[in-house]
Design a protein around this motif. Structure first.
Motif, PDB file in Angstrom:
ATOM      1  N   ASP A   8     -98.233  91.897  12.070  1.00  0.00           N
ATOM      2  CA  ASP A   8     -97.770  91.195  10.877  1.00  0.00           C
ATOM      3  C   ASP A   8     -96.260  91.337  10.666  1.00  0.00           C
ATOM      4  OD1 ASP A   8     -97.660  93.845  10.272  1.00  0.00           O
ATOM      5  OD2 ASP A   8     -98.967  93.752   8.516  1.00  0.00           O
ATOM      6  N   ALA A  12     -90.678  90.689   7.647  1.00  0.00           N
ATOM      7  CA  ALA A  12     -90.947  89.832   6.505  1.00  0.00           C
ATOM      8  C   ALA A  12     -90.088  90.201   5.291  1.00  0.00           C
ATOM      9  CB  ALA A  12     -92.426  89.918   6.142  1.00  0.00           C
ATOM     10  N   TYR A  57     -91.218  81.804  14.096  1.00  0.00           N
ATOM     11  CA  TYR A  57     -92.370  82.634  13.759  1.00  0.00           C
ATOM     12  C   TYR A  57     -91.990  83.731  12.764  1.00  0.00           C
ATOM     13  CZ  TYR A  57     -96.651  85.265  14.103  1.00  0.00           C
ATOM     14  OH  TYR A  57     -97.822  85.907  13.786  1.00  0.00           O
ATOM     15  N   GLU A 100     -92.141  82.345   9.490  1.00  0.00           N
ATOM     16  CA  GLU A 100     -93.538  82.261   9.031  1.00  0.00           C
ATOM     17  C   GLU A 100     -93.981  83.599   8.443  1.00  0.00           C
ATOM     18  OE1 GLU A 100     -95.830  79.692   9.014  1.00  0.00           O
ATOM     19  OE2 GLU A 100     -93.985  78.559   9.355  1.00  0.00           O
ATOM     20  N   LEU A 101     -93.615  84.694   9.136  1.00  0.00           N
ATOM     21  CA  LEU A 101     -93.989  86.030   8.649  1.00  0.00           C
ATOM     22  C   LEU A 101     -93.418  86.266   7.256  1.00  0.00           C
ATOM     23  CD1 LEU A 101     -93.414  88.220  11.857  1.00  0.00           C
ATOM     24  CD2 LEU A 101     -95.614  87.558  10.872  1.00  0.00           C
ATOM     25  N   LYS A 117     -93.054  84.218   4.925  1.00  0.00           N
ATOM     26  CA  LYS A 117     -93.743  83.451   3.881  1.00  0.00           C
ATOM     27  C   LYS A 117     -95.064  84.078   3.475  1.00  0.00           C
ATOM     28  CE  LYS A 117     -91.900  79.085   5.595  1.00  0.00           C
ATOM     29  NZ  LYS A 117     -92.325  78.150   6.639  1.00  0.00           N
ATOM     30  N   LYS A 118     -95.514  85.059   4.287  1.00  0.00           N
ATOM     31  CA  LYS A 118     -96.847  85.619   4.008  1.00  0.00           C
ATOM     32  C   LYS A 118     -96.782  86.677   2.924  1.00  0.00           C
ATOM     33  CE  LYS A 118     -98.911  84.357   8.308  1.00  0.00           C
ATOM     34  NZ  LYS A 118     -98.967  84.711   9.716  1.00  0.00           N
TER      35      LYS A 118
END
Ligand code: HEC
Length: 111
Positions: A46, A63, A104, A107-108, A110-111
């Motif tokens: 993650d 992130a 990518y 993307e991480l 946004k989690k």
């Protein structure tokens, strides 16, 4: 003879096209699968660095706002050239793959 040649080159072309299609998944790896195979061992699946290696290296979460505020160019540079204990990937990955990885990492975030 001419027909034979045409037949032969027709078949050769088919084989060439076939192998390009067959090889595509290898070169067309997405950011997610590249990340999993190349980066997750340190950064964690993650991106939080929650691995034995990540903890010993005091990794920041990919992130986190600190990492996310870096520009695409900065992240590209870190992945290509490495940073501190992190190895550079410019000899192992294409510019396109590094770009997919930057995508990518976004993307991480946004989690
Ligand atoms: C051997 C373990 C290791 C692997 C494998 C690894 N990294 Fe790293 N990575 C690090 C370390 C350690 C740092 C922190 C470097 C520093 O700040 O001195 C880091 C930092 C980063 C940073 C900057 C984050 C920050 O804190 O500024 C990014 C982005 C990054 N890595 C992406 C990747 C990507 C993408 C891959 C896969 C292609 C990858 N890393 C593979 C160890 C690793």
């Amino acid at each position: 003879m001419k027909t034979l040649m045409t037949q032969f080159s027709g078949r050769a072309l088919k084989i060439a096209v076939g192998s390009v299609l067959f090889a595509a998944p290898v070169f067309g790896q997405t950011g997610a699968s590249l990340y999993k195979s190349r980066c997750a061992s340190c950064h964690g699946a993650d991106g939080k660095g929650d691995t034995a290696v990540g903890k010993s290296m005091h990794l920041r979460s990919l992130a986190s706002p600190e990492v996310q505020k870096e520009s695409d160019q900065e992240l590209t540079g870190i992945i290509a050239d490495g940073k501190g204990a992190m190895p550079g990937y410019k000899d192992k990955l294409s510019a396109e793959q590094v770009k997919d990885l930057v995508g990518y990492i976004r993307e991480l975030g946004k989690k």
